[in-house]
Design a protein around this motif. Structure first.
Motif, PDB file in Angstrom:
ATOM      1  N   UNK A  92       3.341  -0.853 -32.712  1.00  0.00           N
ATOM      2  CA  UNK A  92       1.942  -1.017 -33.099  1.00  0.00           C
ATOM      3  C   UNK A  92       1.902  -1.772 -34.422  1.00  0.00           C
ATOM      4  N   UNK A  93       0.994  -2.743 -34.530  1.00  0.00           N
ATOM      5  CA  UNK A  93       0.857  -3.550 -35.747  1.00  0.00           C
ATOM      6  C   UNK A  93      -0.599  -3.566 -36.185  1.00  0.00           C
ATOM      7  N   UNK A  94      -0.805  -3.681 -37.491  1.00  0.00           N
ATOM      8  CA  UNK A  94      -2.144  -3.884 -38.039  1.00  0.00           C
ATOM      9  C   UNK A  94      -2.553  -5.309 -37.677  1.00  0.00           C
ATOM     10  N   UNK A  95      -3.725  -5.487 -37.107  1.00  0.00           N
ATOM     11  CA  UNK A  95      -4.142  -6.822 -36.669  1.00  0.00           C
ATOM     12  C   UNK A  95      -4.486  -7.749 -37.837  1.00  0.00           C
ATOM     13  N   UNK A  96      -4.675  -7.194 -39.038  1.00  0.00           N
ATOM     14  CA  UNK A  96      -5.017  -8.038 -40.188  1.00  0.00           C
ATOM     15  C   UNK A  96      -3.794  -8.493 -40.970  1.00  0.00           C
ATOM     16  N   UNK A  97      -2.922  -7.569 -41.349  1.00  0.00           N
ATOM     17  CA  UNK A  97      -1.766  -7.948 -42.186  1.00  0.00           C
ATOM     18  C   UNK A  97      -0.455  -7.986 -41.408  1.00  0.00           C
ATOM     19  N   UNK A  98      -0.491  -7.622 -40.127  1.00  0.00           N
ATOM     20  CA  UNK A  98       0.665  -7.635 -39.223  1.00  0.00           C
ATOM     21  C   UNK A  98       1.741  -6.611 -39.600  1.00  0.00           C
ATOM     22  N   UNK A  99       1.433  -5.645 -40.452  1.00  0.00           N
ATOM     23  CA  UNK A  99       2.398  -4.600 -40.817  1.00  0.00           C
ATOM     24  C   UNK A  99       2.641  -3.693 -39.613  1.00  0.00           C
ATOM     25  N   UNK A 100       3.885  -3.256 -39.456  1.00  0.00           N
ATOM     26  CA  UNK A 100       4.208  -2.308 -38.395  1.00  0.00           C
ATOM     27  C   UNK A 100       3.638  -0.950 -38.803  1.00  0.00           C
ATOM     28  N   UNK A 101       2.787  -0.360 -37.943  1.00  0.00           N
ATOM     29  CA  UNK A 101       2.116   0.900 -38.282  1.00  0.00           C
ATOM     30  C   UNK A 101       2.476   2.047 -37.341  1.00  0.00           C
ATOM     31  N   UNK A 102       3.302   1.775 -36.333  1.00  0.00           N
ATOM     32  CA  UNK A 102       3.693   2.851 -35.431  1.00  0.00           C
ATOM     33  C   UNK A 102       4.233   2.344 -34.117  1.00  0.00           C
ATOM     34  N   UNK A 103       4.139   3.218 -33.100  1.00  0.00           N
ATOM     35  CA  UNK A 103       4.675   2.881 -31.773  1.00  0.00           C
ATOM     36  C   UNK A 103       3.979   3.691 -30.688  1.00  0.00           C
ATOM     37  N   UNK A 104       4.149   3.237 -29.458  1.00  0.00           N
ATOM     38  CA  UNK A 104       3.695   3.968 -28.281  1.00  0.00           C
ATOM     39  C   UNK A 104       4.901   4.141 -27.367  1.00  0.00           C
ATOM     40  N   UNK A 105       5.464   5.346 -27.270  1.00  0.00           N
ATOM     41  CA  UNK A 105       6.598   5.570 -26.356  1.00  0.00           C
ATOM     42  C   UNK A 105       6.156   5.394 -24.900  1.00  0.00           C
ATOM     43  N   UNK A 106       6.926   4.637 -24.143  1.00  0.00           N
ATOM     44  CA  UNK A 106       6.609   4.373 -22.727  1.00  0.00           C
ATOM     45  C   UNK A 106       7.467   5.218 -21.798  1.00  0.00           C
ATOM     46  N   UNK A 107       8.754   5.253 -22.080  1.00  0.00           N
ATOM     47  CA  UNK A 107       9.708   6.003 -21.270  1.00  0.00           C
ATOM     48  C   UNK A 107      10.607   6.756 -22.241  1.00  0.00           C
TER      49      UNK A 107
END
Length: 183
Positions: A71-86
């Motif tokens: 997951x990234x901030x759409x303004x500054x492109x900083x990594x802000x997290x994740x969504x586990x899929x498997x």
């Protein structure tokens, strides 16, 4: 504002999660469903449109035996997290949730209009036992208030008519009862 309620959540408990770098709003405590100590993250059901989900599925990083999207901030492109899929079975409770990295967040409390550290917040949901206990307490309080009102009505009716029994009891054919409530 302390007494203002949204559903069952008091306004004093509402928190906005912002990007630590650019302060874009990423989510709020209404969508938070807990925390993950493994990921040092807040688990959210939804996030704002200011959060972009990367299309690339990753394997490396904090969940090396799992597949996830960043997951990234759409303004500054900083990594802000994740969504586990498997995930492995032990992390299955994280699948499909937005896991916002606590280190990438800045929190803003609506009531006090102040910034707080994520570590200062208790965002764990109440257990079902706590909810049932609170509901039981509220029912007992309501019952005691009702019985006090019936008793007062009995006194008023008894004084006016010379009768000592409740109107409710007379209608139902019951004998007068005494209630003792402790809260």
């Amino acid at each position: 504002m302390d007494n203002v309620m949204f559903g069952s959540l008091k306004a004093k408990d509402c928190v906005i999660f912002q990007c630590k770098i650019c302060h874009s709003v990423l989510g709020d405590s209404l969508q938070c469903c807990g925390t993950s100590s493994i990921l040092n993250a807040l688990m959210c059901l939804r996030v704002t449109e200011n959060v972009e989900l990367d299309s690339i599925i990753l394997i490396q990083g904090p969940l090396s035996e799992c597949l996830y999207k960043s997951l990234h901030c759409s303004f500054c492109r900083a990594k802000v997290g994740m969504v586990p899929c498997s995930t492995t079975e032990s992390l299955s409770h994280l699948r499909g949730l937005y896991c916002l990295d606590k280190g990438a967040l800045h929190c803003y409390m609506l009531q006090s209009k102040s910034a707080v550290e994520v570590s200062d917040l208790n965002l764990e949901p109440q257990s079902l036992t706590q909810h049932i206990g609170e509901l039981k307490r509220q029912i007992v309080v309501a019952h005691c208030r009702l019985m006090a009102a019936v008793k007062k009505l009995d006194e008023l009716v008894g004084e006016e008519s010379g009768l000592g029994s409740s109107i409710l009891n007379l209608e139902r054919g019951h004998k007068p009862q005494t209630y003792h409530c402790k809260v």
